[in-house]
Scaffold this motif. Structure first.
Motif, short mmCIF file in Angstrom:
data_model
loop_
_atom_site.label_atom_id
_atom_site.label_comp_id
_atom_site.label_asym_id
_atom_site.label_seq_id
_atom_site.Cartn_x
_atom_site.Cartn_y
_atom_site.Cartn_z
N LYS A 193 12.99 -13.49 -0.74
CA LYS A 193 11.57 -13.98 -1.17
C LYS A 193 10.71 -12.91 -1.47
N PRO A 194 9.64 -13.04 -2.16
CA PRO A 194 8.53 -12.08 -2.31
C PRO A 194 8.02 -11.32 -1.10
N ASP A 195 7.73 -10.22 -1.02
CA ASP A 195 7.44 -9.36 0.02
C ASP A 195 5.74 -9.12 -0.20
N TRP A 196 4.91 -10.25 0.18
CA TRP A 196 3.54 -9.99 -0.26
C TRP A 196 2.94 -8.89 0.51
N GLU A 197 3.30 -8.58 1.65
CA GLU A 197 2.67 -7.79 2.67
C GLU A 197 2.92 -6.23 2.15
N ALA A 198 3.99 -6.09 1.71
CA ALA A 198 4.48 -4.75 0.91
C ALA A 198 3.65 -4.56 -0.30
N ALA A 199 3.59 -5.46 -1.04
CA ALA A 199 2.93 -5.31 -2.38
C ALA A 199 1.42 -5.23 -2.27
N ALA A 200 0.56 -5.78 -1.21
CA ALA A 200 -0.94 -5.66 -1.36
C ALA A 200 -1.37 -4.46 -1.00
N PRO A 201 -0.75 -3.35 -0.24
CA PRO A 201 -1.62 -2.14 -0.23
C PRO A 201 -1.17 -1.29 -1.60
N LEU A 202 -0.01 -1.58 -2.11
CA LEU A 202 0.31 -0.88 -3.20
C LEU A 202 -0.50 -1.36 -4.50
N PHE A 203 -0.85 -2.63 -4.62
CA PHE A 203 -2.04 -3.06 -5.68
C PHE A 203 -3.35 -2.41 -5.14
N GLU A 204 -3.74 -2.45 -4.19
CA GLU A 204 -4.99 -1.92 -3.65
C GLU A 204 -5.21 -0.26 -4.10
N LYS A 205 -3.93 0.62 -3.75
CA LYS A 205 -4.11 2.00 -4.17
C LYS A 205 -4.12 1.86 -5.59
N ALA A 206 -3.16 1.41 -6.32
CA ALA A 206 -3.17 1.58 -7.93
C ALA A 206 -4.58 1.16 -8.21
#
Length: 196
Positions: free
Chosen positions: A69-82
């Motif tokens: 399933k999607p890993d929202w917790e891993a994605a969030a900080p990456l989107f924030e930094k980008a």
């Protein structure tokens, strides 16, 4: 040549060599500062693109990574930094899109407070882009998420900030946001905080 001219020429040559040395020291300093702060704009864009790509991969299940399933917790900080990197280099459209994805990720993991903060940032970026209809939409969504987080005053404050930012460019939309903010303040029993 007179002694006076010789002295002046010697001083000029010495000051020229001093200026050259100072110039090269300044160049070395600026180069070091740029290296320490993450490099050039091109480097930041490349890094932001990589972070965005990695974050998007976390949004999809992957059998190769044993992620069903999607890993929202891993994605969030990456989107924030980008998003931050894109904003630093002036790519506001990409920054806003990344902040919006970060907000969606935060909402999926149940952190509506953080989602609201990201949506407020989207609203501020929309103002910089002169996209006032989108701006109002983002501030409304932020107010909604603050409300879901049980922070009614924060919801009203977000709506009021959006209204204030829209006053000159879209008075009708600003009035609507002010009315929504007043309603939120009344629901929280803090009518005295309304600033128009």
């Amino acid at each position: 040549m007179s002694q006076r001219t010789d002295t002046a020429t010697t001083k000029l040559k010495a000051s020229h060599h001093g200026c050259t040395a100072l110039f090269f020291l300044a160049i070395a300093y600026v180069t070091e500062v740029c290296r320490m702060s993450g490099g050039s704009m091109g480097d930041k864009i490349v890094e932001a693109d990589k972070l965005l790509s990695k974050a998007n991969k976390y949004w999809a299940p992957s059998l190769l990574d044993f992620r069903l399933k999607p890993d929202w917790e891993a994605a969030a900080p990456l989107f924030e930094k980008a998003a931050m990197l894109y904003k630093q280099v002036g790519q506001l459209e990409k920054s806003r899109a990344a902040y919006e994805r970060a907000a969606q990720s935060q909402e999926k993991i149940g952190s509506v407070w953080h989602a609201a903060k990201h949506l407020e940032t989207c609203g501020a970026i929309s103002k910089e882009l002169s996209q006032y209809d989108r701006m109002a939409e983002f501030y409304r969504q932020a107010g909604n998420y603050f409300g879901q987080a049980g922070r009614v005053t924060a919801a009203a404050d977000a709506l009021a900030r959006g209204a204030k930012a829209l006053e000159e460019k879209s008075p009708a939309e600003a009035s609507a946001l002010y009315l929504e903010a007043i309603e939120q303040y009344e629901n929280d029993g803090k009518e005295s905080q309304v600033i128009c």
